[in-house]
Scaffold this motif. Structure first.
Motif, short mmCIF file in Angstrom:
data_model
loop_
_atom_site.label_atom_id
_atom_site.label_comp_id
_atom_site.label_asym_id
_atom_site.label_seq_id
_atom_site.Cartn_x
_atom_site.Cartn_y
_atom_site.Cartn_z
N PRO A 76 0.83 -1.21 0.00
CA PRO A 76 0.00 0.00 0.00
C PRO A 76 0.86 1.25 0.00
N LEU A 77 0.39 2.30 -0.69
CA LEU A 77 1.14 3.54 -0.85
C LEU A 77 0.31 4.72 -0.37
N ALA A 78 1.00 5.74 0.10
CA ALA A 78 0.31 6.96 0.48
C ALA A 78 -0.26 7.67 -0.75
N ALA A 79 0.44 7.56 -1.88
CA ALA A 79 -0.03 8.14 -3.14
C ALA A 79 0.56 7.36 -4.30
N MET A 80 -0.15 7.37 -5.41
CA MET A 80 0.28 6.64 -6.61
C MET A 80 -0.27 7.38 -7.82
N SER A 81 0.52 7.44 -8.91
CA SER A 81 0.11 8.17 -10.10
C SER A 81 0.19 7.29 -11.34
N LEU A 82 -0.75 7.50 -12.24
CA LEU A 82 -0.76 6.86 -13.56
C LEU A 82 -0.90 7.96 -14.60
N VAL A 83 0.02 7.98 -15.57
CA VAL A 83 0.00 8.96 -16.65
C VAL A 83 -0.04 8.22 -17.97
N LEU A 84 -0.96 8.66 -18.87
CA LEU A 84 -1.11 8.02 -20.16
C LEU A 84 -1.25 9.08 -21.26
N GLU A 85 -0.80 8.72 -22.44
CA GLU A 85 -1.12 9.47 -23.66
C GLU A 85 -1.52 8.43 -24.71
N ILE A 86 -2.77 8.52 -25.17
CA ILE A 86 -3.31 7.49 -26.06
C ILE A 86 -4.09 8.16 -27.19
N ILE B 94 -11.43 15.90 -12.28
CA ILE B 94 -12.40 15.39 -11.31
C ILE B 94 -11.69 15.07 -10.00
N ARG B 95 -12.20 15.65 -8.92
CA ARG B 95 -11.70 15.33 -7.58
C ARG B 95 -12.88 14.79 -6.77
N THR B 96 -12.68 13.68 -6.11
CA THR B 96 -13.75 13.05 -5.34
C THR B 96 -13.52 13.13 -3.83
N GLY B 97 -12.27 13.30 -3.41
CA GLY B 97 -11.97 13.31 -1.98
C GLY B 97 -12.06 11.93 -1.36
N ILE B 98 -12.10 10.89 -2.21
CA ILE B 98 -12.18 9.52 -1.70
C ILE B 98 -10.78 9.03 -1.35
N ALA B 99 -10.62 8.54 -0.15
CA ALA B 99 -9.33 8.00 0.28
C ALA B 99 -9.16 6.59 -0.28
N ILE B 100 -8.17 6.42 -1.15
CA ILE B 100 -7.89 5.12 -1.75
C ILE B 100 -6.42 4.80 -1.53
N GLU B 101 -6.15 3.73 -0.81
CA GLU B 101 -4.78 3.28 -0.57
C GLU B 101 -4.34 2.46 -1.78
N GLY B 102 -3.70 3.12 -2.74
CA GLY B 102 -3.35 2.47 -3.99
C GLY B 102 -2.15 1.55 -3.88
N ARG B 103 -2.05 0.66 -4.84
CA ARG B 103 -0.91 -0.24 -4.99
C ARG B 103 -0.46 -0.19 -6.44
N LEU B 104 0.84 -0.32 -6.66
CA LEU B 104 1.36 -0.19 -8.02
C LEU B 104 0.73 -1.20 -8.98
N GLU B 105 0.44 -2.40 -8.51
CA GLU B 105 -0.13 -3.41 -9.39
C GLU B 105 -1.50 -2.99 -9.93
N GLU B 106 -2.16 -2.05 -9.26
CA GLU B 106 -3.45 -1.58 -9.73
C GLU B 106 -3.32 -0.67 -10.94
N ASN C 2 0.84 5.83 -26.62
CA ASN C 2 2.03 6.58 -27.03
C ASN C 2 2.99 6.69 -25.85
N VAL C 3 2.44 6.97 -24.67
CA VAL C 3 3.23 7.13 -23.45
C VAL C 3 2.45 6.54 -22.30
N ALA C 4 3.15 5.86 -21.40
CA ALA C 4 2.55 5.36 -20.16
C ALA C 4 3.59 5.45 -19.07
N ALA C 5 3.15 5.80 -17.86
CA ALA C 5 4.08 5.89 -16.74
C ALA C 5 3.32 5.66 -15.44
N VAL C 6 4.00 5.01 -14.49
CA VAL C 6 3.44 4.75 -13.17
C VAL C 6 4.47 5.19 -12.14
N ALA C 7 4.04 5.96 -11.14
CA ALA C 7 4.93 6.47 -10.11
C ALA C 7 4.34 6.20 -8.74
#
Length: 347
Positions: free
Chosen positions: A28-38, A122-134, A147-152
């Motif tokens: 579990p992570l405090a924060a996780m990001s997914l970036v795409l260009e498609i 869109i911001r929901t304010g929902i607390a989600i404990e993300g994982r990189l595999e997600e 074209n581009v994909a990145a996970v941090a």
């Protein structure tokens, strides 16, 4: 804070100089990001899955193109949001940024139609404990279609602000100082020689692939003493007889992205991740980078580039417009076509 994976057209890229994630992908992570260009495929009578995370579907992130041109973003059973119908058409490019936050403070789903400029944040304010595999791709096919994909493993903030990479020298009353050493409270010299107080600075990581590629301004053009990398949104001051003829005013601003032509300014995708430094003054003004004049960010831009900007903020008119007239892309191209020589950009 690290990068778990960066891909361009299906091939892995390494963010040299930035931490690489080495831990388990199910932690579990405090924060996780997914970036795409498609680039959008042709529409189908059924939803088209543009991205699918590797985790079980009740936890994974999925991005779907709906038959009516809307986009739907699902994060397991916790999040399900969508854009209005007709948000994007076949062939148009989606720039996507999603942050999952365990505290519900920095979460965002940010979708931009790069061809029309239409944006849904869109911001929901929902607390989600993300994982990189997600967020990591379930299959290679999803990478091949992007074209581009990145996970941090950290929250990536918006980066569509005027910004300058480290190393550029900014004129101050005490002499030239590298832009990375400019801090709030310091004074810098504007294009008119007057001193301006710095009110806000920030340093942000930017994914520099695809349409997010920065612009490399080549020296000695633009009055630069060394090649300088800037964000596409950065505005450069231009003056001279050609400006007066085309714009009817002594000086104008031109976006860096509109200067990309020939060898004087080029898109630079050599490094997948870079750090850019952002500066805001009391009032919009142009910094002096050697003999090049580069305008700083203004307040409304800074607020617009914050996922959690206060809804009650109402900047004054002076904080919402550039310090000089800003040329649109057509006018900038007309100016370039009149012959860009090094001396045209020296003030």
């Amino acid at each position: 804070m690290a990068w778990a994976g960066i891909w361009q057209n299906g091939a892995a890229r390494v963010a040299e100089g930035f931490p690489q994630h080495a831990g388990p992908v199910d932690a579990p992570l405090a924060a996780m990001s997914l970036v795409l260009e498609i680039a959008m495929p042709r529409r189908s009578r059924r939803p088209v899955r543009l991205w699918q995370g590797a985790a079980h579907p009740d936890r994974a992130i999925a991005v779907l193109l709906l038959p009516d041109g809307a986009l739907r973003v699902v994060h397991g059973e916790a999040l399900d949001v969508r854009t209005p119908p007709g948000f994007i058409a076949p062939g148009q490019v989606l720039q996507f940024r999603m942050v999952a936050c365990a505290y519900g403070r920095s979460d965002v789903v940010d979708l931009l139609n790069a061809d029309t400029g239409q944006r849904q944040r869109i911001r929901t304010g929902i607390a989600i404990e993300g994982r990189l595999e997600e967020a990591l791709p379930r299959e290679q096919g999803f990478l091949d279609c992007a074209n581009v994909a990145a996970v941090a493993s950290h929250a990536l903030p918006p980066t569509d602000l005027p910004g300058i990479e480290g190393g550029a020298l900014v004129a101050t009353p005490e002499g030239e100082v590298p832009v990375e050493r400019i801090v709030p409270g310091m004074s810098v010299l504007g294009h008119d020689g007057a001193a301006h107080v710095v009110r806000w600075t920030d340093t942000r990581e930017r994914l520099c692939l695809g349409r997010a590629a920065p612009v490399l301004l080549r020296a000695p053009f633009f009055g630069l003493a060394a090649d300088t990398c800037v964000t596409p949104e950065t505005r450069l001051m231009r003056n001279g007889a050609d400006v007066e003829y085309l714009a009817g005013t002594e000086a104008v601003l031109v976006r860096a992205i509109d200067l990309v032509s020939g060898g004087t300014a080029i898109l630079d995708r050599r490094r997948p991740v870079r750090r850019f430094h952002h500066v805001m003054l009391d009032d919009p003004a142009c910094l002096r980078l050697w003999r090049c004049r580069v305008e700083t960010a203004f307040l409304s831009e800074v607020l617009a580039a914050e996922d959690t900007a206060p809804a009650s903020a109402r900047p004054g008119e002076r904080d919402c417009v550039p310090s000089l007239p800003l040329l649109d892309r057509a006018a900038a191209r007309a100016l370039l076509s009149r012959g860009a020589r090094p001396q045209n950009f020296v003030l």
